[in-house]
Design an enzyme around this catalytic site. Structure first.
Site, PDB file in Angstrom:
ATOM      1  N   TYR A   1      29.326  52.019  27.958  1.00  0.00           N
ATOM      2  CA  TYR A   1      29.362  52.579  29.307  1.00  0.00           C
ATOM      3  C   TYR A   1      30.586  52.146  30.099  1.00  0.00           C
ATOM      4  O   TYR A   1      31.081  52.890  30.947  1.00  0.00           O
ATOM      5  CB  TYR A   1      28.066  52.258  30.056  1.00  0.00           C
TER       6      TYR A   1
ATOM      7  N   GLU B   1      43.554  49.281  53.884  1.00  0.00           N
ATOM      8  CA  GLU B   1      43.841  49.566  52.482  1.00  0.00           C
ATOM      9  C   GLU B   1      44.078  51.061  52.223  1.00  0.00           C
ATOM     10  O   GLU B   1      44.006  51.509  51.075  1.00  0.00           O
ATOM     11  CB  GLU B   1      42.697  49.064  51.585  1.00  0.00           C
TER      12      GLU B   1
END
Length: 217
Positions: A122, A75
């Site tokens: 958050y 990746e």
């Protein structure tokens, strides 16, 4: 302990924590982090995040050449694209196959420009807007091209049918952010169809202003 040795240990410690809490499984998931000399430390291909060896992490120099360690994750196109497009805002990249984020990515009626609904402060503060990218074969260089097309405007994306990728200035911040992404995806699934009340536009604008969140359309 040198800066590099400390970072090697930190990568393995945090990777093991993610693995042991079920946020990635088998040989899935990968982490990279930038060194002071501009090089990278990267988790190797085919390795379990729960059993990494600090000495065997892939070591790249500042020119992007593999100079030591095992072969890196396939990746790398994802990681490289974040470092290239986000500059000094990117000191680490974390990619997981976490269950709830993947599940959310497969639903037909999500917003691809803002995958996570604004349920908590958050999630907005740590992630900003999370882009849903299409499915790519694992390791396909086109994943990197998709990230580059965002021109550095997103610190977090989710690959459809695959998993989330988060970049941050520091490794620990990237780990905290991807954990927040997974928890928010879980909340989104748990409250789906229940009429849950998230943050309104004024509350979102307040967070964006106070914390410098990347929330542009």
């Amino acid at each position: 302990m040198t800066e590099e040795a400390a970072l090697r240990e930190e990568i393995c410690l945090l990777a093991r924590s993610l693995f042991e809490r079920g946020l990635t499984c088998g040989a899935s998931g990968n982490i990279s982090a930038r060194l002071a000399d501009g090089g990278l430390l990267v988790t190797p291909t085919g390795s379990s995040m729960g059993r990494l060896d600090p000495a065997r992490l892939s070591r790249f120099d500042a020119a992007g050449r593999l100079v030591a360690g095992d072969a890196p994750t396939k990746e790398m196109p994802l990681h490289s694209a974040f470092y290239e497009t986000r500059g000094d805002r990117c000191g680490a990249v974390v990619h997981l196959h976490s269950t709830h984020a993947v599940a959310l990515s497969m639903l037909p009626d999500v917003d691809p420009d803002c995958l996570l609904p604004p349920l908590t402060a958050y999630s907005i503060m740590r992630l900003g807007r999370v882009k849903l990218l299409p499915y790519f074969r694992p390791g396909d260089p086109a994943m990197g091209d998709a990230v580059r097309s965002l021109a550095g405007r997103r610190s977090a994306v989710v690959l459809a049918n695959h998993g989330p990728v988060v970049a941050a200035k520091e490794l620990e911040a990237a780990v905290h952010a991807i954990e927040e992404l997974e928890e928010t995806a879980k909340l989104a699934l748990l409250t789906r169809g229940c009429g849950a009340v998230g943050l309104d536009d004024a509350q979102i604008r307040d967070l964006v202003r106070q914390f410098g969140v990347e929330w542009d359309e």
